[in-house]
Every structure is written in structure tokens, then in C-alpha cells.
Design a protein around this motif. Structure first.
Motif, PDB file in Angstrom:
ATOM      1  N   HIS A  43       0.839  -1.212   0.000  1.00 11.14           N
ATOM      2  CA  HIS A  43       0.000   0.000   0.000  1.00 11.14           C
ATOM      3  C   HIS A  43       0.863   1.246   0.000  1.00 11.14           C
ATOM      4  N   GLU A  44       1.775   1.298   0.962  1.00 11.34           N
ATOM      5  CA  GLU A  44       2.554   2.516   1.180  1.00 11.34           C
ATOM      6  C   GLU A  44       3.948   2.131   1.633  1.00 11.34           C
ATOM      7  N   LYS A  45       4.926   2.942   1.227  1.00  9.87           N
ATOM      8  CA  LYS A  45       6.322   2.561   1.476  1.00  9.87           C
ATOM      9  C   LYS A  45       7.121   3.761   1.977  1.00  9.87           C
ATOM     10  N   ARG A  46       8.063   3.498   2.848  1.00 10.61           N
ATOM     11  CA  ARG A  46       9.005   4.544   3.276  1.00 10.61           C
ATOM     12  C   ARG A  46      10.429   4.015   3.165  1.00 10.61           C
ATOM     13  N   VAL A  47      11.340   4.888   2.735  1.00  9.06           N
ATOM     14  CA  VAL A  47      12.752   4.503   2.597  1.00  9.06           C
ATOM     15  C   VAL A  47      13.611   5.553   3.303  1.00  9.06           C
ATOM     16  N   GLU A  48      14.519   5.098   4.137  1.00 10.27           N
ATOM     17  CA  GLU A  48      15.459   6.024   4.801  1.00 10.27           C
ATOM     18  C   GLU A  48      16.878   5.455   4.739  1.00 10.27           C
ATOM     19  N   ALA A  49      17.859   6.350   4.795  1.00 15.91           N
ATOM     20  CA  ALA A  49      19.252   5.903   4.930  1.00 15.91           C
ATOM     21  C   ALA A  49      19.398   5.250   6.302  1.00 15.91           C
ATOM     22  N   THR A  50      20.054   4.099   6.355  1.00 12.09           N
ATOM     23  CA  THR A  50      20.244   3.381   7.622  1.00 12.09           C
ATOM     24  C   THR A  50      21.035   4.249   8.606  1.00 12.09           C
ATOM     25  N   ASP A  51      20.520   4.344   9.845  1.00 14.66           N
ATOM     26  CA  ASP A  51      21.240   5.072  10.897  1.00 14.66           C
ATOM     27  C   ASP A  51      22.397   4.188  11.376  1.00 14.66           C
ATOM     28  N   ARG A  52      23.581   4.459  10.853  1.00 16.10           N
ATOM     29  CA  ARG A  52      24.738   3.614  11.167  1.00 16.10           C
ATOM     30  C   ARG A  52      25.559   4.169  12.329  1.00 16.10           C
ATOM     31  N   GLU A  53      25.114   5.333  12.862  1.00  9.85           N
ATOM     32  CA  GLU A  53      25.938   6.072  13.827  1.00  9.85           C
ATOM     33  C   GLU A  53      25.638   5.731  15.289  1.00  9.85           C
ATOM     34  N   ASN A  54      24.483   5.115  15.553  1.00  9.52           N
ATOM     35  CA  ASN A  54      24.047   4.978  16.943  1.00  9.52           C
ATOM     36  C   ASN A  54      23.908   3.541  17.430  1.00  9.52           C
ATOM     37  N   GLY A  55      24.724   2.677  16.857  1.00  6.25           N
ATOM     38  CA  GLY A  55      24.742   1.294  17.325  1.00  6.25           C
ATOM     39  C   GLY A  55      23.480   0.544  16.931  1.00  6.25           C
ATOM     40  N   PRO A  56      23.390  -0.734  17.370  1.00  9.10           N
ATOM     41  CA  PRO A  56      22.230  -1.549  17.016  1.00  9.10           C
ATOM     42  C   PRO A  56      20.906  -0.904  17.444  1.00  9.10           C
ATOM     43  N   ARG A  57      20.921  -0.267  18.616  1.00 11.45           N
ATOM     44  CA  ARG A  57      19.697   0.340  19.151  1.00 11.45           C
ATOM     45  C   ARG A  57      19.185   1.442  18.209  1.00 11.45           C
ATOM     46  N   GLY A  58      20.116   2.167  17.575  1.00  8.27           N
ATOM     47  CA  GLY A  58      19.748   3.242  16.652  1.00  8.27           C
ATOM     48  C   GLY A  58      18.961   2.702  15.466  1.00  8.27           C
ATOM     49  N   VAL A  59      19.417   1.596  14.897  1.00  7.75           N
ATOM     50  CA  VAL A  59      18.732   1.013  13.731  1.00  7.75           C
ATOM     51  C   VAL A  59      17.371   0.470  14.143  1.00  7.75           C
ATOM     52  N   VAL A  60      17.330  -0.211  15.301  1.00 11.77           N
ATOM     53  CA  VAL A  60      16.060  -0.785  15.768  1.00 11.77           C
ATOM     54  C   VAL A  60      15.047   0.333  16.021  1.00 11.77           C
ATOM     55  N   THR A  61      15.484   1.404  16.668  1.00  8.36           N
ATOM     56  CA  THR A  61      14.591   2.540  16.944  1.00  8.36           C
ATOM     57  C   THR A  61      14.098   3.156  15.637  1.00  8.36           C
ATOM     58  N   GLN A  62      15.007   3.271  14.676  1.00  6.93           N
ATOM     59  CA  GLN A  62      14.632   3.812  13.369  1.00  6.93           C
ATOM     60  C   GLN A  62      13.536   2.952  12.718  1.00  6.93           C
ATOM     61  N   ILE A  63      13.695   1.630  12.768  1.00  4.23           N
ATOM     62  CA  ILE A  63      12.703   0.731  12.163  1.00  4.23           C
ATOM     63  C   ILE A  63      11.350   0.886  12.861  1.00  4.23           C
ATOM     64  N   ILE A  64      11.373   0.926  14.191  1.00  5.18           N
ATOM     65  CA  ILE A  64      10.120   1.048  14.949  1.00  5.18           C
ATOM     66  C   ILE A  64       9.407   2.361  14.591  1.00  5.18           C
ATOM     67  N   THR A  65      10.169   3.445  14.502  1.00 10.50           N
ATOM     68  CA  THR A  65       9.577   4.749  14.155  1.00 10.50           C
ATOM     69  C   THR A  65       8.983   4.707  12.748  1.00 10.50           C
ATOM     70  N   MET A  66       9.705   4.100  11.821  1.00  8.75           N
ATOM     71  CA  MET A  66       9.210   4.013  10.440  1.00  8.75           C
ATOM     72  C   MET A  66       7.929   3.181  10.373  1.00  8.75           C
ATOM     73  N   ILE A  67       7.864   2.085  11.148  1.00 13.41           N
ATOM     74  CA  ILE A  67       6.642   1.256  11.169  1.00 13.41           C
ATOM     75  C   ILE A  67       5.474   2.072  11.713  1.00 13.41           C
ATOM     76  N   ARG A  68       5.713   2.782  12.838  1.00 13.09           N
ATOM     77  CA  ARG A  68       4.625   3.535  13.483  1.00 13.09           C
ATOM     78  C   ARG A  68       4.047   4.607  12.554  1.00 13.09           C
ATOM     79  N   ARG A  69       4.885   5.173  11.707  1.00 13.65           N
ATOM     80  CA  ARG A  69       4.394   6.198  10.769  1.00 13.65           C
ATOM     81  C   ARG A  69       3.426   5.590   9.749  1.00 13.65           C
ATOM     82  N   LEU A  70       3.563   4.284   9.487  1.00 13.51           N
ATOM     83  CA  LEU A  70       2.686   3.627   8.506  1.00 13.51           C
ATOM     84  C   LEU A  70       1.495   2.945   9.171  1.00 13.51           C
ATOM     85  N   GLU A  71       1.732   2.376  10.354  1.00 11.03           N
ATOM     86  CA  GLU A  71       0.692   1.544  10.977  1.00 11.03           C
ATOM     87  C   GLU A  71       0.959   1.450  12.486  1.00 11.03           C
TER      88      GLU A  71
END
Ligand SMILES: [Zn+2]
Length: 310
Positions: free
Chosen positions: A24-52
Motif C-alpha cells: 500500500h505505502e512505502k518509506r525509505v530512509e538511509a540506515t542510521d549507522r551512527e548509533n549502534g544496534p539500538r539506533g537502527v532498531v529505533t529507526q525501524i520502529i519509528t518508520m513502522i509507526r508512521r505507517l501503521e
């Protein structure tokens, strides 16, 4: 309520909402490589919440290697950190089923459910990206392996005596020649031997082989530059050997090709493979084509995983 698909890449994170019919809908972002594993996980969660806010289930196609049982990325050469939990933090956050697969395994599933392989039971997906990866469906079964890394074809050995050292440390792996990250080095080793002075490629690089990039090489080849075309043909010869190994090992009816290097240069990648693979194959040749799902093929596979997860 939609299903959520996540494609965890080295440089990009893609997240989509969708259902059985597609995205239905898609979002693409540059991977947050600066803030460790937690940074990427937080980024994914935020991106999911924006869609659903409340997804029905989540499917993930991820760079590897994976520890499938734990739902983690482990010992990856692609991030500045070598470990990242995926399934557990997403389950904890959203309280829904999460299914994870190696990115190319997701890719072949995406091709089977939404792409060119819909009625095909023996199907292979190869990506030509920063690295080379594969996903296999054999007799309708997705090949997974004990840890989720069954089809690491980028690390098939082309030449054990090669000076081309792979990112994994081994000599002469396919990816050491033809992975997007390694193409410039392979090209330099060929150009040192050949005459390229005065070529358009030479001009693009300002006379400095150190300035050679995969993009410049293929751009020059597209313009018909002979030095660049010679290198691209050598890359094609190695790709043909890799593809032939795949055909000999998995006996697919259809091989689809994706990943940035192939999607940006479809003719220059596909043609040499179609021309030379036959010389190395004992099995009946399959149809070989560029994936119609383009850069979303892994995302489609992740969506198919989410649908299976519920
Ligand atoms: Zn390797």
C-alpha cells in the motif's frame, strides 16, 4: 490493520504496509549507522509507526549472516557493529508475530508470491548489490539452512589462488570480483594490464585509477568506451561462472536478478551472463531475467513472510 514489511539493508531501511494484494505505502530512509544496534532498531520502529500503529504481523528481510533462532543479525561485515537483535525488540514493541529471513531468501519468496515466479516451483533470485547474494526455492520449498544462511552464493569460490580477497577474508570468492564494493579493485587489476590511457573512462577518472568507481565504469561502458567494455565483459564472464554454479547446484526454471548494480545496468549485467553461462552449465538452462519487482523485491518477500506469520 495492515501487515508490515521491513527490508534491513546496509545503507537503506525500507518499510512498507500492505496485504495479500501487494504494497500500500512505502518509506525509505538511509540506515542510521551512527548509533549502534539500538539506533537502527529505533529507526525501524519509528518508520513502522508512521505507517501503521497496530500491525497484524511483521515480516523482515535482512542482511546477514543471521541467527534465525534468535532473530538476530550476527557477525555482519556490513555494519560498524557486528550484532543486532531484530525479532525480539519488534515483538516487544508491537506484540505481534515477527518472521525474519535472509534478504535474498525473502527476495525469492517475493518473486514467487508477487513477481515473475508465481507459478514457478524451482526459482532462484540473485542480487548484484554492494555484495552478491542468493535465495532459492527448490520444489516449492524455500531453502533456509540451520541458521538461515543456506544460499550464500556470493562466497562461492571462483579461484582459490586469486589475489582478490573477499570482505569475508577468503581469496577468490565471486563477490570479491563482482560485488559492487569490489568491482573498482577488480577493474584496476585488469586496467593495469590493459591499455586504457586516453579512454573515456580514463577521462572520467581524471587519469587516476584510484578515482574509479562502479558507477563510472558502467557509465563509460554505456557510452561505448572500449576499455570500460572490456572490464565489464570480464565481470560478465565471472558472473556467468557464478550463475552457472547456481544452475548446476539448484536446477531452477527461472533465475531473476536484482540489486542496485544490476537494476542500474540491466543490459550490461544480463547480456554477458546469457552469452557465457551456457559454457559452464551441465543442467538445462533456465530463463534468466531482471526482476520485475525492482528494488522492492525484498520488501515484497518480507510482506509475504508477514502474511505467513499471522
Ligand atoms: Zn567471501
Amino acid at each position: 490493520m495492515s501487515f508490515i514489511a521491513v527490508d534491513i539493508g546496509a545503507t537503506k531501511i525500507r518499510v512498507a504496509s500492505g496485504n495479500r494484494k501487494g504494497i500500500h505505502e512505502k518509506r525509505v530512509e538511509a540506515t542510521d549507522r551512527e548509533n549502534g544496534p539500538r539506533g537502527v532498531v529505533t529507526q525501524i520502529i519509528t518508520m513502522i509507526r508512521r505507517l501503521e500503529e497496530s500491525p497484524r504481523a511483521i515480516g523482515v528481510g535482512s542482511i546477514g549472516p543471521l541467527d534465525l533462532e534468535r532473530g538476530e543479525i550476527k557477525n555482519t561485515p556490513n555494519y560498524p557493529f557486528n550484532w543486532m537483535p531484530v525479532a525480539e525488540p519488534l515483538r516487544g514493541e508491537f506484540g505481534v508475530p515477527v518472521r525474519i529471513a535472509n534478504d535474498c531468501t525473502a527476495g525469492v519468496l517475493g518473486e514467487h508470491v508477487y513477481g515473475a515466479g508465481r507459478s514457478v516451483q524451482n526459482l532462484f533470485y540473485v542480487t548484484f548489490s554492494t555484495g552478491i547474494g542468493g535465495g532459492a526455492m527448490v520444489d516449492g520449498h524455500l531453502l533456509v539452512g540451520k541458521d538461515g544462511n543456506a544460499v550464500e552464493v556470493g562466497h562461492l569460490t571462483i579461484d582459490p589462488h586469486s589475489e582478490m580477497i573477499c570482505g569475508c577474508g577468503c581469496p577468490g570468492h565471486w563477490e570479491a570480483y563482482c560485488g559492487g564494493m569490489n568491482i573498482p579493485r577488480f577493474a584496476r587489476s585488469l586496467l593495469r594490464r590493459g591499455e586504457w590511457r586516453g579512454s573515456f573512462l580514463d577521462e572520467l577518472c581524471g587519469g587516476d585509477t584510484g578515482a574509479l568507481t562502479t558507477e563510472k565504469l558502467f557509465d563509460a561502458a554505456k557510452r561505448g568506451d572500449e576499455a570500460a567494455l572490456r572490464v565489464v565483459n570480464e565481470i560478465g564472464m565471472v558472473n556467468a561462472v557464478g550463475l552457472a554454479d547456481i544452475v548446476n547446484a539448484y536446477d531452477p526454471e527461472l533465475v531473476t536478478i536484482g540489486g542496485g548494480v544490476a537494476l542500474n545496468n540491466p543490459e550490461l549485467i544480463l547480456k554477458p551472463i546469457q552469452r557465457h553461462a551456457d559454457n559452464h552449465v551441465i543442467n538445462r538452462m533456465p530463463k534468466i531475467m531482471i526482476t520485475p519487482l525492482g528494488e522492492d523485491v525484498i520488501l515484497y518477500g518480507a510482506l509475504a513472510l508477514a502474511l505467513k506469520a499471522e
